[in-house]
Scaffold this motif. Structure first.
Motif, PDB file in Angstrom:
ATOM      1  N   ILE A   6     -50.750  40.623  50.194  1.00  0.00           N
ATOM      2  CA  ILE A   6     -51.681  41.641  50.690  1.00  0.00           C
ATOM      3  C   ILE A   6     -51.996  42.643  49.579  1.00  0.00           C
ATOM      4  O   ILE A   6     -53.152  43.035  49.371  1.00  0.00           O
ATOM      5  CB  ILE A   6     -51.079  42.361  51.933  1.00  0.00           C
ATOM      6  N   ILE A  10     -55.620  43.689  47.852  1.00  0.00           N
ATOM      7  CA  ILE A  10     -56.111  45.077  47.706  1.00  0.00           C
ATOM      8  C   ILE A  10     -56.588  45.292  46.266  1.00  0.00           C
ATOM      9  O   ILE A  10     -57.678  45.833  46.024  1.00  0.00           O
ATOM     10  CB  ILE A  10     -54.994  46.099  48.054  1.00  0.00           C
ATOM     11  N   VAL A  31     -55.640  52.891  52.270  1.00  0.00           N
ATOM     12  CA  VAL A  31     -55.774  51.730  53.155  1.00  0.00           C
ATOM     13  C   VAL A  31     -55.378  52.089  54.582  1.00  0.00           C
ATOM     14  O   VAL A  31     -54.516  52.932  54.800  1.00  0.00           O
ATOM     15  CB  VAL A  31     -54.892  50.531  52.683  1.00  0.00           C
ATOM     16  N   ASP A  32     -56.050  51.482  55.541  1.00  0.00           N
ATOM     17  CA  ASP A  32     -55.643  51.575  56.945  1.00  0.00           C
ATOM     18  C   ASP A  32     -54.721  50.402  57.255  1.00  0.00           C
ATOM     19  O   ASP A  32     -55.077  49.247  56.971  1.00  0.00           O
ATOM     20  CB  ASP A  32     -56.864  51.466  57.871  1.00  0.00           C
ATOM     21  N   PHE A  36     -49.750  47.055  64.435  1.00  0.00           N
ATOM     22  CA  PHE A  36     -49.579  45.678  64.914  1.00  0.00           C
ATOM     23  C   PHE A  36     -50.155  44.687  63.902  1.00  0.00           C
ATOM     24  O   PHE A  36     -50.659  43.634  64.249  1.00  0.00           O
ATOM     25  CB  PHE A  36     -50.265  45.517  66.287  1.00  0.00           C
ATOM     26  N   SER A  37     -50.053  45.022  62.623  1.00  0.00           N
ATOM     27  CA  SER A  37     -50.615  44.146  61.599  1.00  0.00           C
ATOM     28  C   SER A  37     -49.519  43.383  60.851  1.00  0.00           C
ATOM     29  O   SER A  37     -49.806  42.679  59.892  1.00  0.00           O
ATOM     30  CB  SER A  37     -51.446  44.949  60.605  1.00  0.00           C
ATOM     31  N   ASN A  38     -48.274  43.542  61.324  1.00  0.00           N
ATOM     32  CA  ASN A  38     -47.172  42.793  60.712  1.00  0.00           C
ATOM     33  C   ASN A  38     -46.916  43.170  59.261  1.00  0.00           C
ATOM     34  O   ASN A  38     -46.492  42.329  58.469  1.00  0.00           O
ATOM     35  CB  ASN A  38     -47.453  41.292  60.769  1.00  0.00           C
ATOM     36  N   LEU A 105     -56.348  46.282  58.780  1.00  0.00           N
ATOM     37  CA  LEU A 105     -55.776  45.997  57.466  1.00  0.00           C
ATOM     38  C   LEU A 105     -56.971  46.082  56.526  1.00  0.00           C
ATOM     39  O   LEU A 105     -57.635  45.082  56.258  1.00  0.00           O
ATOM     40  CB  LEU A 105     -55.160  44.594  57.488  1.00  0.00           C
ATOM     41  N   LYS A 106     -57.297  47.310  56.091  1.00  0.00           N
ATOM     42  CA  LYS A 106     -58.513  47.430  55.279  1.00  0.00           C
ATOM     43  C   LYS A 106     -58.427  48.544  54.255  1.00  0.00           C
ATOM     44  O   LYS A 106     -57.668  49.512  54.413  1.00  0.00           O
ATOM     45  CB  LYS A 106     -59.750  47.613  56.173  1.00  0.00           C
ATOM     46  N   VAL A 107     -59.212  48.384  53.197  1.00  0.00           N
ATOM     47  CA  VAL A 107     -59.334  49.398  52.158  1.00  0.00           C
ATOM     48  C   VAL A 107     -60.433  50.356  52.595  1.00  0.00           C
ATOM     49  O   VAL A 107     -61.517  49.928  52.987  1.00  0.00           O
ATOM     50  CB  VAL A 107     -59.710  48.752  50.808  1.00  0.00           C
ATOM     51  N   THR A 108     -60.132  51.662  52.555  1.00  0.00           N
ATOM     52  CA  THR A 108     -61.131  52.620  53.041  1.00  0.00           C
ATOM     53  C   THR A 108     -61.635  53.568  51.962  1.00  0.00           C
ATOM     54  O   THR A 108     -62.725  54.126  52.096  1.00  0.00           O
ATOM     55  CB  THR A 108     -60.558  53.481  54.192  1.00  0.00           C
ATOM     56  N   GLU A 109     -60.839  53.790  50.912  1.00  0.00           N
ATOM     57  CA  GLU A 109     -61.263  54.770  49.901  1.00  0.00           C
ATOM     58  C   GLU A 109     -60.589  54.479  48.565  1.00  0.00           C
ATOM     59  O   GLU A 109     -59.424  54.106  48.507  1.00  0.00           O
ATOM     60  CB  GLU A 109     -60.850  56.167  50.380  1.00  0.00           C
ATOM     61  N   ILE A 110     -61.369  54.647  47.493  1.00  0.00           N
ATOM     62  CA  ILE A 110     -60.830  54.466  46.148  1.00  0.00           C
ATOM     63  C   ILE A 110     -61.166  55.720  45.356  1.00  0.00           C
ATOM     64  O   ILE A 110     -62.327  56.157  45.345  1.00  0.00           O
ATOM     65  CB  ILE A 110     -61.460  53.229  45.467  1.00  0.00           C
TER      66      ILE A 110
END
Lengths: 114, 215
Positions: A6, A10, A31-32, A36-38, A105-110
């Protein structure tokens, strides 16, 4: 233990936002991560540190925004926040619920140092 | 300093390839199952039993996933069914890219049913879509009835649960009703089967279900 995979994904996403070869470094990546994303946040942070240490992103900080598991009851429309993944409405006890949040399970800001 | 707002799923690359896999499987009119369990629950045995019952009714193919060895592929090959072994060399799960590449070797066979046997692991495979039509989770009676509560994601993401090794029930401290109750508390729509690959108990019900899915 797929947190290292993972972390690698990213890094691949962040690379898309880095201008080529002018020394711009990454300060942080937000990241969010749903409850419940294991994913174990500590293991994800560790994987990210190890992988970025060996890349042009050395020193980048991974900021994890944990998202609670919430479900909407199809029966009574009540929204429950679940502390553990037992899928019942907290109000009417129906098992007929749909997940609203918690699998993210996501990238939100850099943030770049430029 | 510059801030870039993005909205990208971390597993987007896997999901994109999984969707392409699914399109390909559907175009081929092939039903695909992703079998997930702990190591040693009986995934390969269940596939063997299914092949024995259904091989004259369906064209079956198998993709095997293991960390090492092609021992499982040898077992399937011995039944005369086309099989591709994926050796992950340490990775704890299959991903959509591995399945896409393995399927290239089966693509011309006009299969009706494809079993993908995942690496033995109840955690990581839950997160990876391979392009399957459904996930099936298998647990054996020796593992204890609390497994659904301990590994909820895979029970939530599966459409069927196979409780295997029921022939061992007199010898182990396992309550099948408790497994079902715990599993339903995670996923109230699970279809549950009880099987023994040793005595064949429950195998015909499982195979009827497979037939109903394919047709």
């Amino acid at each position: 233990m797929h947190e290292v995979s993972i972390a690698q994904e990213i890094i691949e996403i962040v690379k898309d936002y880095l201008p080529d070869g002018n020394g711009i470094s990454v300060k942080s990546v937000k990241v969010d991560v749903g409850d419940f994303s294991n994913i174990l946040p500590e293991a994800l942070t560790f994987g990210f540190e190890v992988l970025t240490d060996n890349s042009g992103m050395k020193g980048a900080e991974l900021i994890i925004n944990k998202i609670p598991l919430t479900v909407n009851c199809i029966n009574c429309n009540y929204i429950s926040t679940l502390d553990e993944p037992l899928f019942f409405c907290k109000k009417c006890k129906s098992p007929n619920v749909e997940i609203l949040t918690g699998t993210e399970l996501k990238v939100t800001e850099i943030e770049l140092n430029d | 300093m510059s801030l870039i707002t993005v909205e990208r799923k971390i597993l987007e690359k896997n999901d994109e390839i999984a969707n392409l896999n699914r399109e390909k499987f559907r175009f081929k009119e092939m039903f695909t199952m992703n079998l997930v369990s702990s190591p040693g629950s009986g995934k390969t045995s269940l596939i063997e039993q299914s092949i024995n019952v259904l091989k004259h009714k369906l064209k079956i193919g198998v993709i095997e996933g293991d960390v090492q060895t092609n021992l499982d592929a040898q077992r399937i090959d011995a039944l005369g069914v086309p099989v591709v072994q994926i050796v992950t060399n340490g990775s704890c799960h299959l991903d959509a890219m591995l399945v896409r590449d393995a399927f290239q070797k089966l693509i011309d066979l006009d299969l009706n049913l494809l079993f993908i046997e995942n690496v033995g692991n109840l955690v990581c495979p839950a997160a990876y879509d391979l392009g399957e039509e459904m996930k099936v989770v298998i647990i054996s009676t020796t593992e204890g009835d609390d497994k659904p509560l301990k590994y909820p994601a895979i029970f939530h993401n599966s459409k069927a649960l196979v409780i295997n090794k029921i022939d061992l029930l007199p010898h182990v401290n396992c309550n099948v009703d408790a497994i079902s109750k715990n599993a339903y508390s995670i996923n109230s729509e699970l279809k549950i089967f009880e099987t023994s690959c040793t005595t064949q108990e429950g195998i015909s019900e499982w195979c009827e279900y497979l037939l109903s899915m394919v047709k």
